[in-house]
Design a protein around this motif. Structure first.
Motif, PDB file in Angstrom:
ATOM      1  N   SER A  20       0.831  -1.196   0.000  1.00 53.88           N
ATOM      2  CA  SER A  20       0.000   0.000   0.000  1.00 53.88           C
ATOM      3  C   SER A  20       0.875   1.258   0.000  1.00 53.88           C
ATOM      4  O   SER A  20       0.639   2.201  -0.760  1.00 53.88           O
ATOM      5  CB  SER A  20      -0.905  -0.012   1.233  1.00 53.88           C
ATOM      6  OG  SER A  20      -1.525   1.218   1.382  1.00 53.88           O
ATOM      7  N   ALA A  21       1.888   1.235   0.848  1.00 52.09           N
ATOM      8  CA  ALA A  21       2.701   2.445   1.004  1.00 52.09           C
ATOM      9  C   ALA A  21       3.579   2.716  -0.224  1.00 52.09           C
ATOM     10  O   ALA A  21       3.730   3.859  -0.645  1.00 52.09           O
ATOM     11  CB  ALA A  21       3.572   2.310   2.254  1.00 52.09           C
ATOM     12  N   GLY A  23       4.254   3.227  -3.743  1.00 54.97           N
ATOM     13  CA  GLY A  23       3.440   3.486  -4.934  1.00 54.97           C
ATOM     14  C   GLY A  23       4.126   4.516  -5.800  1.00 54.97           C
ATOM     15  O   GLY A  23       5.340   4.739  -5.694  1.00 54.97           O
ATOM     16  N   LEU A  24       3.334   5.154  -6.636  1.00 53.69           N
ATOM     17  CA  LEU A  24       3.904   6.129  -7.555  1.00 53.69           C
ATOM     18  C   LEU A  24       4.646   7.233  -6.807  1.00 53.69           C
ATOM     19  O   LEU A  24       5.643   7.761  -7.292  1.00 53.69           O
ATOM     20  CB  LEU A  24       2.786   6.719  -8.418  1.00 53.69           C
ATOM     21  CG  LEU A  24       2.036   5.670  -9.252  1.00 53.69           C
ATOM     22  CD1 LEU A  24       0.845   6.286  -9.937  1.00 53.69           C
ATOM     23  CD2 LEU A  24       2.986   5.045 -10.270  1.00 53.69           C
ATOM     24  N   ASN A  26       6.548   7.043  -4.252  1.00 50.03           N
ATOM     25  CA  ASN A  26       7.938   6.681  -3.961  1.00 50.03           C
ATOM     26  C   ASN A  26       8.814   6.855  -5.188  1.00 50.03           C
ATOM     27  O   ASN A  26       9.998   7.124  -5.080  1.00 50.03           O
ATOM     28  CB  ASN A  26       8.053   5.209  -3.562  1.00 50.03           C
ATOM     29  CG  ASN A  26       7.331   4.922  -2.290  1.00 50.03           C
ATOM     30  OD1 ASN A  26       6.131   5.157  -2.210  1.00 50.03           O
ATOM     31  ND2 ASN A  26       8.037   4.449  -1.299  1.00 50.03           N
ATOM     32  N   ILE A 100      -8.617   9.693  -4.103  1.00 48.36           N
ATOM     33  CA  ILE A 100      -7.271   9.256  -4.488  1.00 48.36           C
ATOM     34  C   ILE A 100      -7.361   8.088  -5.458  1.00 48.36           C
ATOM     35  O   ILE A 100      -6.657   8.040  -6.466  1.00 48.36           O
ATOM     36  CB  ILE A 100      -6.445   8.866  -3.246  1.00 48.36           C
ATOM     37  CG1 ILE A 100      -6.268  10.078  -2.356  1.00 48.36           C
ATOM     38  CG2 ILE A 100      -5.103   8.245  -3.671  1.00 48.36           C
ATOM     39  CD1 ILE A 100      -4.939  10.279  -1.725  1.00 48.36           C
ATOM     40  N   SER A 228       3.444   9.148   1.390  1.00 49.10           N
ATOM     41  CA  SER A 228       4.161   7.923   1.085  1.00 49.10           C
ATOM     42  C   SER A 228       3.752   6.779   2.009  1.00 49.10           C
ATOM     43  O   SER A 228       3.714   5.630   1.593  1.00 49.10           O
ATOM     44  CB  SER A 228       5.663   8.178   1.185  1.00 49.10           C
ATOM     45  OG  SER A 228       6.359   7.078   0.685  1.00 49.10           O
ATOM     46  N   SER A 230       0.861   6.289   3.144  1.00 46.64           N
ATOM     47  CA  SER A 230      -0.584   6.039   2.937  1.00 46.64           C
ATOM     48  C   SER A 230      -1.399   6.284   4.199  1.00 46.64           C
ATOM     49  O   SER A 230      -2.364   5.574   4.455  1.00 46.64           O
ATOM     50  CB  SER A 230      -0.858   4.594   2.513  1.00 46.64           C
ATOM     51  OG  SER A 230      -0.138   4.233   1.394  1.00 46.64           O
ATOM     52  N   MET A 233      -6.165   8.144   5.511  1.00 47.54           N
ATOM     53  CA  MET A 233      -7.336   7.863   4.675  1.00 47.54           C
ATOM     54  C   MET A 233      -8.045   6.591   5.080  1.00 47.54           C
ATOM     55  O   MET A 233      -8.853   6.064   4.328  1.00 47.54           O
ATOM     56  CB  MET A 233      -6.986   7.842   3.193  1.00 47.54           C
ATOM     57  CG  MET A 233      -5.600   7.481   2.874  1.00 47.54           C
ATOM     58  SD  MET A 233      -5.109   8.283   1.370  1.00 47.54           S
ATOM     59  CE  MET A 233      -4.222   9.663   1.998  1.00 47.54           C
ATOM     60  N   SER A 322      -0.867  -0.530  -4.380  1.00 49.59           N
ATOM     61  CA  SER A 322      -1.474   0.622  -3.698  1.00 49.59           C
ATOM     62  C   SER A 322      -2.964   0.708  -4.029  1.00 49.59           C
ATOM     63  O   SER A 322      -3.794   0.963  -3.151  1.00 49.59           O
ATOM     64  CB  SER A 322      -0.797   1.924  -4.116  1.00 49.59           C
ATOM     65  OG  SER A 322       0.537   1.942  -3.696  1.00 49.59           O
ATOM     66  N   SER A 325      -5.091  -1.627  -1.965  1.00 51.04           N
ATOM     67  CA  SER A 325      -5.416  -1.214  -0.597  1.00 51.04           C
ATOM     68  C   SER A 325      -6.476  -0.114  -0.598  1.00 51.04           C
ATOM     69  O   SER A 325      -7.326  -0.059   0.288  1.00 51.04           O
ATOM     70  CB  SER A 325      -4.169  -0.761   0.140  1.00 51.04           C
ATOM     71  OG  SER A 325      -3.743   0.484  -0.343  1.00 51.04           O
ATOM     72  N   LEU A 326      -6.432   0.744  -1.600  1.00 47.25           N
ATOM     73  CA  LEU A 326      -7.449   1.810  -1.661  1.00 47.25           C
ATOM     74  C   LEU A 326      -8.822   1.217  -1.939  1.00 47.25           C
ATOM     75  O   LEU A 326      -9.817   1.586  -1.299  1.00 47.25           O
ATOM     76  CB  LEU A 326      -7.084   2.811  -2.761  1.00 47.25           C
ATOM     77  CG  LEU A 326      -5.931   3.759  -2.445  1.00 47.25           C
ATOM     78  CD1 LEU A 326      -5.355   4.362  -3.707  1.00 47.25           C
ATOM     79  CD2 LEU A 326      -6.396   4.864  -1.506  1.00 47.25           C
TER      80      LEU A 326
END
Ligand code: TRP
Length: 450
Positions: A20-21, A23-24, A26, A100, A228, A230, A233, A322, A325-326
């Motif tokens: 999850s953490a 992602g783009l 990073n 998001i 970064s 996450s 939310m 990511s 997880s969203l």
């Protein structure tokens, strides 16, 4: 089908949350802001923010989830039944997730499209003609069909994984994809570091220049730290409710934070030495990934197809875990809120977010009338997602955990009901009560009025 809603192991929980953490953010944001705001100087501040502030928020979200065994729809009421209004904080988190995810689907669709362009060789055909590469990207991102199709394919893949459930879907896929992602990243790092003149890229990334670390740089570090990880939310509340009760939450959080940070730094090492080696200027965001990097890859001659395919696959995997997880965050909310079954909730939520994603994608150029406050809908949501919703939602969550609920909940979760020592507790409490909210208020105010 009865759903077993716990990760089977500590490793699985960590992989899912790292997925999850990472992602783009990073890959295309961290390396660029790091170089821009003073390299090593930025890195020091970033580390302080991530490990002191970001971790406190993540730990707080895990506590809410694991203590209540619920996602954001019910967790808040479960912990303070006498104050039902706090459930709105959960709702705010989910609205943030929704915004998001809709935007993330669009960006993720691009990664998939570019992976296909790489592997079929059509990207390498453009050669090192910067104008052709840029116009390829603007054509692709403003096209009605191509970008919408990739977006929908990506969304359906995400939905399919969520439909497989928490253990087989999220945990199973993360346990396979995250090691692959790290492997791909290491291959790219080796390639980049062995190019002539690679050290200039490392200098850009790491050599500390405190004069570039302006107040704007400090804010960028803080914003990036929160984005970064996450946090803010509700996603980590949901994942917290899946973490096995025997796990040490602090250790889990520490592992996630270390991995996320390490991968961001490695992404910088994979990208900037190559960019500098071929004499390009550094950039951030889509410009870096879709305009500068294809040129870098194409400069590599015969291996260009291999490295650009590896890179865009890497990017797509990072985006997928990511997005999972969203989508899970919103799905679990819909299950609890409307008492829906998982399949119904997943399909409904996926279709709605995909629909909104397509509209956002069209607003990029194919249908220019899709505007709000004289910005394209995509840019509007981008602004809301970066400066408004996440810090607001994180702030409300922190106030809830640190000032509203009984501190017994925190102690019990951090010590696993007295089995672990939690010597860090006073520091956690102090940071969470005062420092983190203050930092979030500053981010929020400067984002809105600065
Ligand atoms: N952390 C992700 C990244 O670095 C982006 C992100 C922000 C996110 N909030 C999230 C991902 C919530 C999943 C869930 O790109």
């Amino acid at each position: 089908m009865t759903e077993n809603k716990t990760f089977t192991s500590n490793f699985g929980a960590i992989m899912a949350a790292v997925g999850s953490a990472v992602g783009l953010g990073n890959i295309w944001r961290f390396p660029y802001v790091c170089g821009k705001y003073g390299g090593g100087a930025f890195l020091i501040v970033y580390l302080i923010f991530v490990f002191l502030l970001g971790m406190v928020i993540m730990l707080s979200e895990f506590i809410i989830g694991r203590r209540s065994q619920h996602g954001p729809a019910l967790a808040f009421n479960h912990l303070v039944p006498q104050r039902p209004r706090w459930r709105l904080v959960g709702l705010l988190g989910i609205i943030t997730c929704f915004c998001i995810l809709s935007q993330y689907f669009v960006l993720s669709g691009w990664t998939l499209g570019y992976f296909v362009q790489s592997i079929t060789g059509s990207l390498s055909k453009l050669g090192t003609d910067a104008a052709a590469i840029s116009s390829n990207f603007s054509q692709f991102s403003t096209s009605a069909w191509a970008s919408s199709c990739y977006l929908v394919i990506f969304g359906i893949a995400t939905m399919a994984i969520i439909l497989c459930g928490v253990q087989k879907g999220i945990e199973g896929v993360s346990k396979v994809l995250m090691p692959i992602l790290i492997l791909l990243l290491l291959v790219l790092c080796v390639r980049s570091l062995t190019l002539p003149g690679a050290s200039k890229g490392l200098q850009y990334l790491f050599s500390p220049d405190f004069t570039k670390l302006t107040s704007e740089g400090l804010l960028a570090a803080l914003g990036q730290a929160l984005f970064s990880l996450s946090v803010g939310m509700g996603v980590m509340i949901v994942y917290g409710s899946y973490i096995p009760v025997s796990d040490n939450l602090m250790k889990t959080t520490l592992w996630i934070t270390i991995s996320d940070t390490l991968i961001a730094v490695l992404a910088g090492i994979a990208i900037f030495p190559a960019v500098f080696s071929y004499g390009f200027d550094p950039a951030g965001g889509p410009g870096l990934v879709y305009c500068v990097l294809p040129n870098v890859f194409n400069s590599m001659g015969s291996s260009s197809i291999i490295f650009s395919s590896i890179f865009f696959l890497f990017l797509a995997v990072a985006a997928l875990t990511s997005a999972i997880s969203l989508l899970e965050g919103i799905t679990s909310w819909a299950c609890e809120r409307f008492n829906w079954r998982r399949v119904r909730a997943t399909v409904t939520v996926a279709l709605i977010t995909l629909g909104v994603g397509v509209i956002l994608s069209l607003s990029n150029g194919a249908v220019p009338t899709l505007q709000l406050f004289s910005k394209s809908l995509f840019d509007f949501i981008d602004g809301v997602n970066s400066i408004l919703l996440p810090p607001l939602s994180a702030l409300a969550t922190m106030i809830f955990v640190m000032w509203i609920i009984d501190s017994r909940h925190l102690r019990d979760e951090l010590t696993n009901h007295g089995q672990l020592r939690a010597a860090y507790y006073p520091a956690f409490r102090f940071l969470g009560r005062y420092i983190v909210p203050l930092a979030l208020i500053i981010v929020l105010l400067t984002g809105l009025f600065g």
